[in-house]
Design a protein around this motif. Structure first.
Motif, short mmCIF file in Angstrom:
data_model
loop_
_atom_site.label_atom_id
_atom_site.label_comp_id
_atom_site.label_asym_id
_atom_site.label_seq_id
_atom_site.Cartn_x
_atom_site.Cartn_y
_atom_site.Cartn_z
N UNK A 120 0.84 -1.20 0.00
CA UNK A 120 0.00 0.00 0.00
C UNK A 120 0.87 1.25 0.00
N UNK A 121 0.47 2.23 -0.77
CA UNK A 121 1.22 3.49 -0.81
C UNK A 121 2.53 3.40 -1.59
N UNK A 122 2.75 2.30 -2.31
CA UNK A 122 4.01 2.12 -3.02
C UNK A 122 3.98 2.75 -4.41
N UNK A 123 2.80 3.21 -4.85
CA UNK A 123 2.69 3.74 -6.21
C UNK A 123 2.64 2.62 -7.24
N UNK A 124 2.38 1.39 -6.79
CA UNK A 124 2.31 0.26 -7.74
C UNK A 124 0.86 -0.22 -7.90
N UNK A 125 -0.06 0.66 -7.56
CA UNK A 125 -1.48 0.46 -7.85
C UNK A 125 -2.16 -0.66 -7.08
N UNK A 126 -2.00 -0.63 -5.76
CA UNK A 126 -2.74 -1.60 -4.95
C UNK A 126 -4.24 -1.35 -5.09
N UNK A 345 7.26 4.67 -6.03
CA UNK A 345 8.35 3.82 -6.50
C UNK A 345 9.07 4.36 -7.73
N UNK A 346 10.22 3.71 -8.00
CA UNK A 346 11.00 4.02 -9.20
C UNK A 346 11.20 2.73 -10.00
N UNK A 347 11.49 2.91 -11.29
CA UNK A 347 11.81 1.77 -12.14
C UNK A 347 13.17 2.05 -12.78
#
Ligand code: GLA
Length: 389
Positions: A120-126, A345-347
């Motif tokens: 949650x809150x990771x910016x990975x679309x939970x 997050x970053x990629x």
């Protein structure tokens, strides 16, 4: 939680019997940031971090909902879904139920246990994963009892509507689309104006994608997301009359420099410039993937980040520090923020044989810069919404 443990947990809560599993993915966006609501191309991919729902019809007119990640539970009366606007937990589910029921889906009572491995809150679309898994389940259960069914694109659209209309977040379609339509080993090149899409094989040669969470929580509601949308609408308001475009993303870099640029000013001009050039980068990134040019792909990731930092202003200290730490660590060809920004997050694109060193060094530099750790995920590009048998 693995699938068998989830079923086991479900039976502990709701009793013995058959249990079905419905899942949808979290996502990473490779490039094309803050483009979906401007009607342009984006290049997300689904992850094997996912939301899985263990489900069983219960013959009542209620959804009883629990989760493995919180002690909170919720019960939704399917005859009065309009009432549930402010649950402590379960708003995304209630939103999907409401939107789909209003559109004629036959919702049946069910016992549900949610397990979300997207942090949650990771910016990975939970949130998209929760919505899409719920919408997929609604469609499957409705369809098999002779009611309405939705395809994967419609499932994404209902999920986005739930978030927009019920949860009050005016996001674009990208997250829900990737969560629903994702395909293992592929990115999705999605035209957000038409919802036409193509799978682009993620042939990264001797490189791989590394995702890192800055651990600075991001919140789209609290952030300046809506302000950026409004700035883009303002730019479009000016340019649509002058250039006859329906979406900001239709403006090419050439047209921008020749005629659009002088019609705009200040921050609105900066935001529009980001959109125009980011759309162009998406096209070049897809070509780079096709020709296996990882150096160019990495360079485009960097350019995207700089544009989000300098023109769109959605990065912030943590995302800048994390991408900069990545860029100066072993094996890195490029690094950018992914998702809405302001945290999350970053990629990064990293040589396979350097990933371990990369993670160690990037982690150390990031900690030295901001005072706390980033989290690196071992995740792979996976399928979107599905029933797990
Ligand atoms: C968030 C939104 C998406 C998209 C991205 C930025 O993830 O939910 O719709 O706008 O930000 O690209």
């Amino acid at each position: 939680m693995d699938d068998n443990s989830l079923k086991q947990k479900f039976r502990e809560i709701y009793g013995d019997g058959e249990v079905r599993l419905f899942a949808a993915a979290g996502r990473v966006n490779l490039i094309g940031e803050h483009i979906d609501y401007c009607g342009g191309p984006v290049l997300p991919a689904a992850l094997d971090l996912r939301c899985t729902i263990a489900a069983r019809k219960n013959g009542s007119n209620k959804w009883r909902m629990a989760a493995t990640t919180t002690p909170l539970t919720a019960e939704l009366d399917l005859n009065g879904l309009g009432e549930y606007k402010d649950l402590k937990w379960g708003n995304y589910q209630a939103g999907v139920a409401y939107v789909m029921q209003s559109d004629g889906f036959d919702l049946c009572g069910a016992d549900l246990l949610y397990d979300c491995t997207v942090p949650f809150g990771s910016g990975l679309s939970s949130s998209a994963a929760i919505e899409v898994a719920t919408a997929f389940m609604v469609s499957a259960l409705s369809g098999e009892s002779g009611g309405k069914k939705a395809d994967l694109t419609e499932i994404a659209v209902y999920s986005r509507r739930a978030e927009n209309e019920y949860c009050g977040v005016s996001c674009g379609i990208m997250d829900q689309f990737a969560s629903s339509r994702g395909k293992a080993g592929n990115a999705i090149l999605l035209d957000c104006a038409t919802l036409d899409f193509k799978y682009v094989p993620l042939k990264l040669g001797d490189c791989e994608i590394v995702i890192a969470n800055s651990n600075k929580p991001h919140s789209l509601v609290l952030s300046k997301y809506n302000e950026r949308r409004a700035e883009c609408e303002s730019a479009l308001g000016t340019l649509s009359k002058a250039l006859g475009v329906k979406h900001l993303a239709e403006v090419t870099p050439e047209t921008f420099e020749k005629s659009a640029e002088k019609l705009l000013s200040g921050k609105v001009k900066d935001r529009a410039r980001h959109v125009v050039y980011e759309c162009d980068r998406v096209k070049r990134a897809v070509d780079a993937l096709k020709t296996g040019d990882m150096v160019l792909f990495g360079k485009l990731l960097n350019e995207s980040h700089y544009s989000l930092r300098d023109l769109y202003e959605v990065t912030g200290r943590e995302l800048d520090a994390l991408t900069e730490s990545a860029r100066t660590s072993p094996g890195c060809l490029g690094s950018r923020m992914t998702g809405g920004g302001f945290g999350g997050s970053t990629v990064s694109l990293v040589k396979k044989d350097k990933v371990k060193e990369f993670i160690r060094e990037t982690g150390e530099k990031y900690r030295a810069a901001v005072g706390y750790d980033a989290t690196f995920y071992a995740t792979s590009v996976s399928d979107g919404a599905r029933e797990i048998f």
